[in-house]
Scaffold this active site. Structure first.
Site, PDB file in Angstrom:
ATOM      1  N   ARG A 159       8.113   1.200  -2.152  1.00  0.00           N
ATOM      2  CA  ARG A 159       8.882   2.026  -3.234  1.00  0.00           C
ATOM      3  C   ARG A 159       9.555   1.375  -4.561  1.00  0.00           C
ATOM      4  O   ARG A 159       9.499   2.183  -5.595  1.00  0.00           O
ATOM      5  CB  ARG A 159       9.984   2.729  -2.315  1.00  0.00           C
ATOM      6  CG  ARG A 159       9.643   3.653  -1.231  1.00  0.00           C
ATOM      7  CD  ARG A 159      10.814   4.225  -0.262  1.00  0.00           C
ATOM      8  NE  ARG A 159      11.369   3.197   0.448  1.00  0.00           N
ATOM      9  CZ  ARG A 159      12.743   3.057   0.352  1.00  0.00           C
ATOM     10  NH1 ARG A 159      13.440   3.931  -0.349  1.00  0.00           N
ATOM     11  NH2 ARG A 159      13.248   1.955   0.822  1.00  0.00           N
TER      12      ARG A 159
ATOM     13  N   LYS B 174      -0.068  -5.495   9.181  1.00  0.00           N
ATOM     14  CA  LYS B 174       1.281  -5.119   8.649  1.00  0.00           C
ATOM     15  C   LYS B 174       1.806  -4.483   9.791  1.00  0.00           C
ATOM     16  O   LYS B 174       1.229  -3.414  10.317  1.00  0.00           O
ATOM     17  CB  LYS B 174       1.067  -4.575   7.590  1.00  0.00           C
ATOM     18  CG  LYS B 174       2.332  -4.017   6.776  1.00  0.00           C
ATOM     19  CD  LYS B 174       2.231  -3.212   5.596  1.00  0.00           C
ATOM     20  CE  LYS B 174       3.466  -2.976   4.902  1.00  0.00           C
ATOM     21  NZ  LYS B 174       4.304  -1.626   5.735  1.00  0.00           N
TER      22      LYS B 174
ATOM     23  N   PRO C  56       0.735  -1.150  -0.029  1.00  0.00           N
ATOM     24  CA  PRO C  56       0.059   0.156  -0.038  1.00  0.00           C
ATOM     25  C   PRO C  56       0.977   1.183  -0.072  1.00  0.00           C
ATOM     26  O   PRO C  56       1.832   1.531   0.874  1.00  0.00           O
ATOM     27  CB  PRO C  56      -0.860  -0.158   1.240  1.00  0.00           C
ATOM     28  CG  PRO C  56       0.134  -1.163   2.112  1.00  0.00           C
ATOM     29  CD  PRO C  56       0.752  -1.807   1.284  1.00  0.00           C
TER      30      PRO C  56
ATOM     31  N   GLY D 188      10.320  -4.300   2.880  1.00  0.00           N
ATOM     32  CA  GLY D 188      11.577  -3.392   2.955  1.00  0.00           C
ATOM     33  C   GLY D 188      12.358  -3.653   2.015  1.00  0.00           C
ATOM     34  O   GLY D 188      13.207  -4.737   2.074  1.00  0.00           O
ATOM     35  N   ASP D 189      13.054  -2.584   1.334  1.00  0.00           N
ATOM     36  CA  ASP D 189      14.108  -2.757   0.752  1.00  0.00           C
ATOM     37  C   ASP D 189      14.170  -3.949  -0.469  1.00  0.00           C
ATOM     38  O   ASP D 189      15.158  -4.449  -0.852  1.00  0.00           O
ATOM     39  CB  ASP D 189      15.590  -3.131   1.401  1.00  0.00           C
ATOM     40  CG  ASP D 189      15.942  -2.119   2.261  1.00  0.00           C
ATOM     41  OD1 ASP D 189      15.309  -0.959   1.856  1.00  0.00           O
ATOM     42  OD2 ASP D 189      16.778  -2.131   3.160  1.00  0.00           O
TER      43      ASP D 189
ATOM     44  N   GLN E 281      -6.493  -1.929   2.511  1.00  0.00           N
ATOM     45  CA  GLN E 281      -5.707  -1.811   4.003  1.00  0.00           C
ATOM     46  C   GLN E 281      -6.480  -0.678   4.601  1.00  0.00           C
ATOM     47  O   GLN E 281      -6.758   0.485   3.945  1.00  0.00           O
ATOM     48  CB  GLN E 281      -4.332  -1.529   3.743  1.00  0.00           C
ATOM     49  CG  GLN E 281      -3.793  -1.360   5.131  1.00  0.00           C
ATOM     50  CD  GLN E 281      -2.319  -0.628   4.942  1.00  0.00           C
ATOM     51  OE1 GLN E 281      -2.128   0.497   4.551  1.00  0.00           O
ATOM     52  NE2 GLN E 281      -1.397  -1.736   5.432  1.00  0.00           N
TER      53      GLN E 281
ATOM     54  N   CYS F 130       2.328   2.679   9.822  1.00  0.00           N
ATOM     55  CA  CYS F 130       2.550   3.891   9.140  1.00  0.00           C
ATOM     56  C   CYS F 130       3.293   4.763  10.408  1.00  0.00           C
ATOM     57  O   CYS F 130       2.696   4.833  11.397  1.00  0.00           O
ATOM     58  CB  CYS F 130       1.273   4.637   8.823  1.00  0.00           C
ATOM     59  SG  CYS F 130       1.723   6.200   8.145  1.00  0.00           S
TER      60      CYS F 130
END
Length: 341
Positions: free
Chosen positions: A239, A150, A27, A215-216, A81, A110
């Site tokens: 991202r 999450k 999300p 992540g990453d 979400q 978040c």
């Protein structure tokens, strides 16, 4: 709307049988809209999320429902979400979206201060009992609906393990672990060891559920490396997939076909121009010069953007052969050089 549901639990089960990872597009506020979701599915995303939706506003306002959640009959497998801190609010919101999605997710990660001050997002990392109450509330109201949480990690890994265990016992169907604490920002590497510890702890439980690492993840190589190191069941990219919607297909940067697709879906389904412009700008980060990117970002409407792209590249439309398939950027000057030589 006739909608074919694809249960996330079945996706995880089938992937385990096939010996593969589950790929998930996470999300992102503003950006995980219907046109983007359609694009990333085209390139291999198994499960796709909406942006976080504020549950309280969603259940109280028709305007919020109309603007925050748009879908169609091919928008599956889809997780909606919610940002929420009330079991009743979440149960009511889940009931509203159940016919139009394949599961709901609870945002417990978040790190935005405004969200934390409202008691949602990462604020829930200190209230595991409330997270569990929300999971149970949804399961009571919508017993067949897939529910996910999450989370981020705590400085004290044991605190994270206890939270993960309580979420499993509350009835969650899978767990997503972002490998940073709420105070950490994206420039700091994720804690692979912490994600691994959660995976091992949950897997050792008699009622184990899939665990997804987040992540990453900027390439399929990143996904494979993190999966190997953690033993997770799936990988979530945010991202990385914003910049490269074709990431899960193995492309090391956004393919030109993905640019054609996001433009098509944005026109077909509707998306504010500035969001379309941002998507294209992100996707072309590694393919055009900084000066070109600046020039493109100065366009003020969709027609100007299309004209800018048409002037420099071969931009196919859906009715043209090869639409959505090109890998490399088809610059018109390159084609002219090739033709003349």
């Amino acid at each position: 709307m006739t909608r074919t549901k694809i249960d996330p639990r079945t996706i995880f089960s089938d992937a385990k049988t096939e010996g593969r990872l589950v790929y998930i597009a996470g999300p992102m506020v503003r950006y995980s809209k219907l046109p983007f979701r359609a694009t990333v599915r085209h390139f291999g995303a198994d499960i796709v999320y909406t942006p976080m939706i504020l549950a309280r506003e969603f259940i109280r306002s028709q305007y919020a429902r109309d603007t925050d959640f748009t879908t169609n009959d091919s928008d599956s497998c889809l997780i909606v979400q919610f940002g929420v801190n009330s079991p009743e609010d979440l149960a009511r919101a889940a009931e509203m979206v159940e016919p139009y999605c394949d599961g709901i997710g609870i945002n417990c990660g978040c790190p935005i201060k405004d969200q934390i001050s409202q008691g949602i997002g990462a604020a829930l990392m200190e209230q595991p009992e409330k997270v569990c109450a929300m999971i149970r509330a949804v399961k009571e109201r919508c017993p067949n609906l897939c529910v996910e949480a999450k989370i981020r990690i705590h400085r004290d890994i044991n605190k994270t393990l206890r939270m993960a265990e309580s979420i499993v016992n509350a009835g969650a169907d899978y767990l997503v672990v972002h490998g940073r604490c709420k105070e950490q920002r994206s420039r700091e590497p994720v804690n692979i060891d912490a994600i691994k510890a959660v995976c091992q702890h949950v897997r050792a439980m008699s009622n184990a559920i899939p665990v997804v690492a987040n992540g990453d993840v900027f390439s399929v190589e990143d996904a494979a490396r993190i999966a190997q190191a953690t033993g997770c069941d799936g990988l979530m990219a945010a991202r990385g997939i914003l910049e490269n919607p074709s990431l899960f297909s193995g492309a090391n940067k956004a393919t030109w076909g993905s640019v054609e697709l996001i433009l098509h879906y944005s026109s077909a389904y509707g998306l504010p121009f500035r969001l379309v412009q941002h998507h294209v700008s992100e996707m072309l980060t590694h393919s055009i010069t900084r000066a070109e990117r600046k020039s493109m970002n100065e366009t003020s409407n969709l027609q100007e953007l299309l004209d800018w792209l048409d002037e420099r590249f071969v931009l196919l439309r859906p009715y043209e052969k090869g639409f959505g398939e090109a890998i490399d950027l088809p610059r018109k000057c390159d084609l002219n050089v090739s033709t003349s030589s």
